[in-house]
Design an enzyme around this catalytic site. Structure first.
Site, PDB file in Angstrom:
ATOM      1  CD  GLU A  41       0.292  33.726  12.863  1.00 19.95           C
ATOM      2  OE1 GLU A  41       0.839  34.368  11.953  1.00 19.95           O
ATOM      3  OE2 GLU A  41      -0.590  32.856  12.652  1.00 19.95           O
ATOM      4  CE  LYS A 108       3.119  33.419   8.970  1.00 24.24           C
ATOM      5  NZ  LYS A 108       1.744  33.876   9.286  1.00 24.24           N
ATOM      6  CB  CYS A 144       0.475  30.512  10.667  1.00 29.77           C
ATOM      7  SG  CYS A 144      -1.249  30.338  10.118  1.00 29.77           S
ATOM      8  CB  SER A 343     -35.534  37.224  11.617  1.00 32.45           C
ATOM      9  OG  SER A 343     -36.818  36.682  11.377  1.00 32.45           O
TER      10      SER A 343
END
Length: 595
Positions: A41, A108, A144, A343
């Site tokens: 898409e 679509k 989609c 971290s």
């Protein structure tokens, strides 16, 4: 039918680069004797283009690129996602390229406008489903969301004779999404007694990661071929459409609907099949076909899904970090390495995603930093082979205390002094960024972001928040996984994280003997509350009904609501849960509703 699923890593706005990737995919698919090649898409522009779609020249450049691509589409039919500028507006569209021209355009129908999606802001919906007559077959086209729910347009296309339903997609990742999506497509295949082929986008785009995992599924819901997650790949697969036709003929439930709904589907006129001879067996492999496929190609491959949730999320974070850094033109990153768990995870991800030679860290001890955490930080940096800078902040704290002495005298040290430490560290990291053009990675996790357990202009200062959407309990799981033999496959360092980092009680080390649990509920409890409140929109009463303690619920909800202004000023980070802060969860800052 021999089909090529070309999952590419497109970059938003890089129309020439995306064009080159699509062109290369068409050539390689044609060399593999595929009759039909699918691309994701909006592959031509990248997804999501957002307000670029409001620029006429952007749409015109996309149209010019599509015309150039169409002229080169010879000997194969290609379906390519692009934004179509029509008289009435812009459509999220699929171009059918054949015989050197733009043969047809499908628009679509279902435009999502929830979560991270804003498609109704930009696009107009199409009017009906469409089938393409390819050789002797009819192929149903969807984009989609068109296939995310049962019914039209897929059901209309199947009833109009499509024995193959194709779906080109840019489906953003969250943990477990690949399995969910494949199960959904299997259900659509069974509902419509048709084969389904899904071609997904792959790569990182700001907060979003696209995981690829394209697949082909037969009419019984069995997965025949599956591409890799988080990697570009050209997947060649063979589909037996005659078997789907025979099964549909025997399915009495298909007959009445077919008579009443076929008229609602557009039929795109016939294009010849460019099959190069009899299709190979569905069990064929590259070696049995007599030759190895071209670079980056897999034939009839059924790549195994990623084995564990930790491995899948780690791979998503690694790809999202890599693409954010490289697509935005950075070559090097820097982070503060405290000797804490967050971290440590970010450092591992950075080294694995970018290579240790492209990562620097700064150890910035204060008078409250323990010898253990500092030693662990240096040990981790050595294990990862990343450059480690020593920048003590105690002299700078003394300077701040002297400058603010008129305001700080006469009371014991408190929150002001704690936040000053975080802000000094943020300043030092940003100075390194300015001097060397390094991107600063922040290290806050979702649990901390949720309750505001962070310092504005301190540990929130930076360019990219890698684990912004990773709950604290998942941080621990990811670190344990990275230290496992399976985690070693994702980077050069073996068991890089000292076990003391994983076992030590979490602390910001901004005051003597500080522990996170002095201010917050224990993280396993806190994360349960946050998941319900943030990702599921549960009320206080619903959380209490789950047996969660009232004092912890009340504290967590209050802190979440009060911290919205901080989250608005945080850097972007990678979405890995069903509801991330930012474009996914949008709450007003000025808001008196509680619970």
């Amino acid at each position: 039918m021999r089909l090529a699923l070309c999952q590419i890593n497109a970059t938003v706005g890089d129309i020439p680069g995306n064009l080159a990737r699509i062109r290369d995919g068409i050539v390689r698919a044609r060399d593999a004797q595929a009759e039909l090649a699918l691309f994701p898409e909006l592959a031509l522009t990248g997804y999501p283009p957002e307000d670029l779609l409001l620029r006429e020249h952007f749409l015109a450049d996309a149209a010019s690129a599509l015309a150039e691509l169409a002229a080169e589409a010879q000997g194969i039919v290609a379906v390519v996602g692009f934004p179509e500028r029509a008289a009435e507006g812009v459509h999220n569209a699929a171009a059918v390229l054949a015989d050197g021209s733009l043969h047809a355009v499908y628009r679509k129908l279902d435009l999502p406008n929830y979560g991270v999606f804003d498609e109704q802001r930009y696009f107009r919906a199409g009017s009906c489903g469409a089938v393409l007559e390819l050789g002797a077959e009819r192929v149903g086209l969807t984009i989609c969301e068109d296939m995310w729910t049962p019914g039209p347009p897929a059901s209309d296309e199947a009833n109009a004779g499509a024995r193959l339903l194709v779906n080109i997609s840019a489906s953003p990742y969250y943990a477990g999404k690949g399995d969910e999506r494949e199960r959904m497509f299997a259900q659509r295949a069974r509902e419509n007694v048709a084969c389904v082929a899904f071609c997904g986008l792959v790569g990182g785009q700001d907060e979003l990661v696209f995981d690829g995992r394209s697949c082909a599924i037969d009419h019984t819901g069995r997965t025949l071929a599956r591409a890799a997650q988080f990697e570009e790949e050209l997947l060649i697969c063979e589909l037996d459409l005659a078997a789907a036709a025979a099964a549909r003929l025997r399915d009495a439930g298909q007959r009445p609907a077919a008579k009443t709904t076929s008229a609602s589907v557009a039929v795109f006129g016939h294009v010849p099949s460019h099959s190069q001879g009899p299709a190979a067996s569905s069990q064929a492999t590259p070696s049995s076909a007599g030759a190895q496929p071209p670079r980056g190609m897999a034939t009839n491959s059924l790549r195994e899904p990623i084995a564990s949730p930790e491995q899948e999320v780690y791979a998503a974070l690694r790809l999202g970090l890599h693409d954010y850094v490289t697509k935005n033109g950075f070559e090097h990153v820097v982070l503060g390495l405290s000797g804490g768990i967050d971290s440590a995870l970010v450092a591992c991800l950075a080294a694995d995603a970018l290579g240790p030679e492209n990562v620097s860290c700064a150890v910035m001890p204060s008078q409250h930093s323990s010898q253990g955490t500092q030693a662990d930080a240096r040990m981790l940096a050595k294990a990862l082979r990343i450059d480690c800078e020593e920048l003590p902040i105690e002299p700078l704290m003394d300077a701040y205390a002297q400058a603010l002495s008129a305001h700080l005298q006469g009371r014991p040290p408190g929150l002001t002094e704690e936040n000053l430490q975080a802000r000094i560290r943020g300043n030092l990291l940003m100075a390194l960024s300015n001097e060397h053009r390094w991107l600063v990675l922040t290290t806050g996790n979702k649990s901390e972001m949720s309750v505001g357990y962070s310092t504005l202009y301190g540990d929130l200062a930076g360019g990219f928040a890698v684990i912004k959407d990773v709950p604290k309990t998942l941080v621990y799981e990811l670190c344990r996984w990275r230290n496992s033999p399976q985690g070693t496959a994702y980077g050069e360092a073996q068991t890089p994280i000292p076990i003391s980092i994983i076992e030590r009680a979490p602390s910001a080390e901004l005051r003597p003997d500080q522990r996170d649990e002095d201010s917050l509920p224990p993280y396993p409890l806190l994360d349960r509350i946050l998941q319900g409140y943030i990702e599921q929109d549960l009320s206080r009463e619903q959380l209490l009904a789950q047996g969660l303690p009232a004092d912890a619920v009340d504290l967590a909800l209050r802190l979440v609501d009060l911290a919205e202004y901080k989250r608005r000023q945080a850097p972007p980070g990678i979405k890995v849960t069903t509801r991330a802060f930012g474009r996914d969860r949008r709450m007003p800052i000025t808001n008196r509703y509680r619970g």
